[in-house]
Design a protein around this motif. Structure first.
Motif, short mmCIF file in Angstrom:
data_model
loop_
_atom_site.label_atom_id
_atom_site.label_comp_id
_atom_site.label_asym_id
_atom_site.label_seq_id
_atom_site.Cartn_x
_atom_site.Cartn_y
_atom_site.Cartn_z
N GLY A 92 1.03 5.85 -0.54
CA GLY A 92 0.44 6.88 -0.82
C GLY A 92 1.15 8.05 -0.81
O GLY A 92 2.09 8.01 -0.11
N GLY A 145 -2.80 10.44 -4.64
CA GLY A 145 -3.60 9.52 -4.34
C GLY A 145 -3.24 8.18 -3.77
O GLY A 145 -1.81 8.12 -3.11
N ALA A 172 -6.74 8.07 -0.09
CA ALA A 172 -7.81 7.48 -0.50
C ALA A 172 -9.06 8.04 -0.40
O ALA A 172 -10.06 7.35 -0.73
CB ALA A 172 -7.78 5.90 0.17
N TYR A 202 0.92 -1.19 -0.25
CA TYR A 202 0.03 -0.08 0.02
C TYR A 202 0.87 1.02 0.00
O TYR A 202 1.81 1.24 0.64
CB TYR A 202 -1.02 -0.03 1.21
N ARG A 248 -8.65 0.78 1.81
CA ARG A 248 -9.14 -0.12 0.58
C ARG A 248 -10.76 -0.21 0.64
O ARG A 248 -11.42 -0.83 -0.41
CB ARG A 248 -8.56 -1.15 0.55
N TYR A 303 -2.74 3.75 -3.38
CA TYR A 303 -2.64 2.26 -4.19
C TYR A 303 -2.36 1.28 -3.37
O TYR A 303 -1.80 1.45 -2.50
CB TYR A 303 -1.74 2.56 -5.38
N CYS A 304 -2.82 0.13 -3.70
CA CYS A 304 -2.55 -1.31 -3.49
C CYS A 304 -1.89 -1.94 -4.52
O CYS A 304 -2.48 -1.93 -5.40
CB CYS A 304 -3.70 -1.95 -2.92
N ASP A 305 -0.51 -2.23 -4.51
CA ASP A 305 0.05 -2.62 -5.64
C ASP A 305 0.11 -1.44 -6.56
O ASP A 305 0.16 -0.35 -6.16
CB ASP A 305 -0.22 -4.09 -6.09
N GLU A 306 -0.46 -1.65 -7.82
CA GLU A 306 -0.65 -0.61 -8.91
C GLU A 306 -2.13 -0.19 -8.97
O GLU A 306 -2.47 0.66 -10.09
CB GLU A 306 0.06 -1.23 -10.21
N GLU A 307 -3.08 -0.72 -8.18
CA GLU A 307 -4.05 -0.47 -8.34
C GLU A 307 -4.69 0.65 -7.41
O GLU A 307 -4.53 0.68 -6.07
CB GLU A 307 -5.20 -1.62 -8.09
N SER A 308 -5.53 1.82 -7.75
CA SER A 308 -5.82 2.80 -7.08
C SER A 308 -6.90 2.44 -6.24
O SER A 308 -7.89 1.56 -6.38
CB SER A 308 -6.54 3.75 -7.87
N ILE A 309 -6.93 2.82 -4.89
CA ILE A 309 -7.80 2.44 -3.96
C ILE A 309 -8.73 3.83 -3.17
O ILE A 309 -8.24 4.91 -3.34
CB ILE A 309 -7.10 1.66 -2.76
#
Length: 289
Positions: free
Chosen positions: A132, A137, A230, A130, A204, A139-145
């Motif tokens: 920020g 923004g 987030a 995780y 998340r 992220y968790c890995d490369e995914e926006s949360i």
């Protein structure tokens, strides 16, 4: 215009993953000592991982300031200045680690002018990172949360912890608070045993809020950035502004949820990190080996 903290941010991500090799710690490292109480634990892995993180950061960035369990134990208090400052928890969830409960995190935050610039939390057993950055923004890995969009407290899950202080009056207030929240009623109360991971659960959208009294700045600094980026809120357990050194923190997906939970919290005193004298846990550990 050049990004002044991009290199530090990327290196924090790299070193957090490297430090996450605690997942493969040998059995010999799971020897335990205690810090502030018989349930406040430290292992050889805590020592090894902190050496990995601080050693790598010092080699890369030289004279930056470091705040964490080692620096606190040497200085007796954590003083946050305007200087570039790394705030580190090498093994958040030591008791989990000792017992094989699969939530253990490495937490690294960076502050300048007393403002948190970024936070990185590596949840080691989950193998999730995780991160920020202020204004950029989370992220968790490369995914926006994003935090949950639920504003109904009766449809919420709240996270909290019992902490490591076994003072009877404090334990009673913690239990009473949890009872009051359950009877709102909420869907449930949970706890992973690591503040950094709890905050990432808020970020998340898995839960609506997390609060705790008695945590340290290194437990929550990285998570505070991630929650805010987030879309969540971070404040004091009395509803006032978040104070990193206060050892009191509430974070939530929305101010409405935070304010409703705050009404049920029975607050008890806890020494500030910038006033705290901490016995050196690493020296105690060496003496017991």
């Amino acid at each position: 215009m050049a990004d002044p903290w991009l290199e530090a941010y990327n290196f924090a991500i790299e070193i957090a993953k490297k430090a996450g090799e605690i997942r493969r710690a040998s059995e010999s490292e799971i020897k335990i000592s205690t810090k502030s109480s018989t349930v406040d634990l430290v292992t050889a892995t805590d020592v090894r991982v902190e050496k990995i993180i601080i050693g790598a950061l010092k080699e890369k960035f030289g004279d930056d300031v470091f705040i964490g369990e080692e620096s606190a134990s040497k200085k007796g208090a954590c003083i946050l200045t305007d200087e570039p400052t790394w705030i580190i928890d090498p093994v958040d969830g030591t008791t989990n680690f000792v017992h094989g409960f699969p939530f253990v995190a490495v937490s690294i935050a960076f502050a300048v002018n007393k403002e948190l610039e970024f936070g990185v939390v590596y949840s080691c057993f989950e193998d999730k990172l995780y991160k920020g950055r202020k204004g950029q923004g989370a992220y968790c890995d490369e995914e926006s949360i994003q935090v949950s969009d639920n504003k109904d407290i009766k449809k919420s899950v709240i996270i909290s912890e019992f902490g490591t202080d076994r003072d009877r009056s404090k334990v009673k207030k913690i239990c009473s608070t949890m009872e009051r929240i359950l009877l709102i009623p909420v869907h449930g109360i949970r706890g992973t045993g690591t503040a950094a991971t709890n905050m990432c659960m808020v970020a998340r959208g898995s839960v609506e809020a997390f609060f705790e009294i008695g945590i340290h700045c290194w437990d929550v600094a990285a998570g505070a950035v991630i929650v805010q980026e987030a879309g969540g809120v971070v404040c004091d357990v009395n509803g006032g502004p978040f104070d990193l050194m206060s050892r009191r923190m509430m974070c939530a997906n929305h101010a409405d949820i935070a304010n409703r939970v705050i009404k049920e919290i029975e607050i008890f005193p806890s020494d500030r990190d910038d006033h705290l004298h901490i016995v050196n846990p690493y020296q105690a550990f060496k003496l017991l080996l």
